[in-house]
Write an enzyme that holds these catalytic residues in place. Structure first.
Site, short mmCIF file in Angstrom:
data_model
loop_
_atom_site.label_atom_id
_atom_site.label_comp_id
_atom_site.label_asym_id
_atom_site.label_seq_id
_atom_site.Cartn_x
_atom_site.Cartn_y
_atom_site.Cartn_z
N GLY A 198 1.42 -0.96 0.22
CA GLY A 198 0.24 0.18 -0.08
C GLY A 198 0.61 1.24 -0.03
N TRP B 116 2.23 2.70 -2.39
CA TRP B 116 2.83 3.49 -3.21
C TRP B 116 1.27 5.06 -3.01
CZ3 TRP B 116 4.32 2.33 -8.99
CH2 TRP B 116 6.01 1.87 -8.67
N ASP C 203 -5.78 -11.54 -8.74
CA ASP C 203 -5.00 -12.20 -9.91
C ASP C 203 -5.00 -10.81 -10.96
OD1 ASP C 203 -3.04 -12.61 -12.07
OD2 ASP C 203 -3.58 -14.72 -11.26
N ASP D 182 3.57 -1.33 -10.56
CA ASP D 182 4.39 -2.03 -9.58
C ASP D 182 4.19 -3.78 -9.85
OD1 ASP D 182 6.93 -1.79 -8.27
OD2 ASP D 182 6.07 -1.53 -6.66
N LYS E 191 6.65 -1.09 -14.01
CA LYS E 191 8.34 -1.84 -13.39
C LYS E 191 8.68 -2.40 -14.49
CE LYS E 191 8.68 -3.94 -10.13
NZ LYS E 191 9.04 -4.64 -8.65
#
Length: 205
Positions: free
Chosen positions: A60, A62, A96, A121, A161
């Protein structure tokens, strides 16, 4: 059984880490908060945000950065396979992202709302075998980009990322086709030995 020499070294590095200490002092849940804070400041990502989606949000940190640096942001969604302790004002989905059911749950929560900033990320559980890990990393990045195409506002931004390796160059080219400007950036808080970098894309076409 005692800890291995390598795990002891990791623990020493972790607790001596400047950004671990800073994140603890600032109340952030993870040192990775400083990666986003640095990126957002450098590329002015947090101006006039109304809606943000954070993919791979656990634990959490970010979402905390968005709240702190852009308090006017009214709609923040975080999604992760792992459970996330609640943060007031943030919607969390546990599931997911590659699952159709979870993806539809996210779209339902958005309710046709367009997003100003899509953060990712996400990373798979790494096996240490590049031939397996790299394709899985790139798949997550591709799915995040598909989500941008479906839900990002014109002019919106995307931070993802990436791990340098097979498929990296092609994915960056794919991002460039959809955004006016794309910069590959490695924040100071990203550990030097890590292969991770971030693609910062602005001006969604």
């Amino acid at each position: 059984m005692g800890r291995s020499k390598s795990s002891n070294q990791w623990l020493k590095e972790h607790f001596d880490d400047e950004f671990v200490k800073k994140s603890q002092d600032a109340g952030y849940r993870a040192r990775s908060a400083y990666k986003l804070a640095e990126i957002a400041e450098k590329f002015a990502l947090f101006a006039d945000l109304e809606a943000v989606v954070d993919l791979g949000a656990a634990p959490g940190g970010w979402c905390q950065v968005v709240q702190k640096m852009s308090p006017e942001t009214r709609f923040i969604v975080g999604l992760d396979l792992l459970p996330i302790e609640p943060i007031e004002g943030v919607h969390f989905i546990q599931g997911d992202f590659t699952s159709d059911e979870v993806y539809e749950q996210l779209l339902e929560l958005l309710n046709d709302r367009k997003i100003d900033l899509v953060l990712s990320d996400m990373a798979p559980n790494l096996s240490g075998m590049s031939a397996m890990d790299q394709p899985r990393c790139m798949l997550l990045a591709e799915m995040a980009l598909e989500f941008c195409q479906q839900s990002l506002k014109p002019g919106g931004s995307h931070v993802v990322k990436l791990f340098q390796g097979e498929g990296f160059d092609q994915h960056v080219q794919n991002i460039r086709q959809l955004f006016k400007k794309v910069v590959i950036y490695k924040p100071k808080s990203s550990r030097p030995r890590s292969r991770e970098v971030f693609a910062v894309a602005t001006g969604f076409k």
